[in-house]
Design an enzyme around this catalytic site. Sequence first.
Site, PDB file in Angstrom:
ATOM      1  N   LYS A 189      17.004  -5.995  -2.082  1.00 14.88           N
ATOM      2  CA  LYS A 189      16.912  -4.593  -2.490  1.00 14.88           C
ATOM      3  C   LYS A 189      18.069  -4.277  -3.428  1.00 14.88           C
ATOM      4  CE  LYS A 189      15.646  -0.404   0.018  1.00 14.88           C
ATOM      5  NZ  LYS A 189      15.921   0.299   1.280  1.00 14.88           N
TER       6      LYS A 189
HETATM    7  C1  E4P Z   1      13.937   2.839   2.172  1.00 14.91           C
HETATM    8  O1  E4P Z   1      13.790   1.860   1.513  1.00 14.91           O
HETATM    9  C2  E4P Z   1      14.926   3.890   1.871  1.00 14.91           C
HETATM   10  O2  E4P Z   1      16.210   3.361   1.875  1.00 14.91           O
HETATM   11  C3  E4P Z   1      14.775   4.997   2.873  1.00 14.91           C
HETATM   12  O3  E4P Z   1      13.408   5.310   3.005  1.00 14.91           O
HETATM   13  C4  E4P Z   1      15.587   6.231   2.549  1.00 14.91           C
HETATM   14  O4  E4P Z   1      15.217   7.249   3.433  1.00 14.91           O
HETATM   15  P1  E4P Z   1      16.080   8.571   3.676  1.00 14.91           P
HETATM   16  O5  E4P Z   1      15.982   9.422   2.455  1.00 14.91           O
HETATM   17  O6  E4P Z   1      15.423   9.218   4.870  1.00 14.91           O
HETATM   18  O7  E4P Z   1      17.484   8.135   3.947  1.00 14.91           O
END
Ligand code: E4P
Length: 218
Positions: free
Chosen positions: A88
């Site tokens: 990622k």
């Molecule tokens: C997933 O890949 C993201 O990091 C995550 O959905 C972020 O979510 P949040 O906005 O609830 O922190």
Amino acid sequence: MKFFIDTANLAQIQEAHDLGILDGVTTNPSLMAKEGIKGHDAVMKHYVDICNIVTNGDISAEVVSTDFDGIIAEGKKLAALHKNIVVKVPMIKDGVKAIKWFTDNGIRTNCTLVFSAGQAILAAKAGAAYISPFIGRVDDTGWDGMELIHQLRQIFTMQGFKSEILAASIRNSMHIIKCAEAGADVCTCPLDSILGLLKHPLTDIGLAKFLEDAKKFA
Ligand code: E4P
């Protein structure tokens, strides 16, 4: 639409996996910190533990470097942990360069922190396997996160981009339904939002009546 769970909590990952509907997992540094995992070795082990629960789905593991060389070094280590790890990478200039390098070198990536169609187009051009628009965080700013999913679906289909649209920052069950309507390829969700899809009062009322009537012929 594929279902990923958005957590680093092993019990929740196991519960979603046991439901039989789980296609993968996304994590991020905040989710890892929430589980109290500390130190490089513990973090690496935790990713492997996740891969050992969800053996047939992609697991996103996020780099914390922000320069090209650092992202590449970190991403190589993460990718070497397990064949299902997807690196990622944040949507920054060096991140885009790194995504292209990973693509050219057979390492799959998930471009994270995407908030606009322009950012998504760049990530797709660089060859990201997944692109993560953050719906909930867009909603938080008074804009409509779901509009972004609709826009990306239209652009990606029209342009024939191969990257999968991974709707992230999901806050509730309705978000999941709206993502399915909008044509997201993947939705990564907290466990509560997944379990919320199960709920309907008429199901509870109907089941109670069936069970009561079943006693009459038991
Ligand atoms: C997933 O890949 C993201 O990091 C995550 O959905 C972020 O979510 P949040 O906005 O609830 O922190």
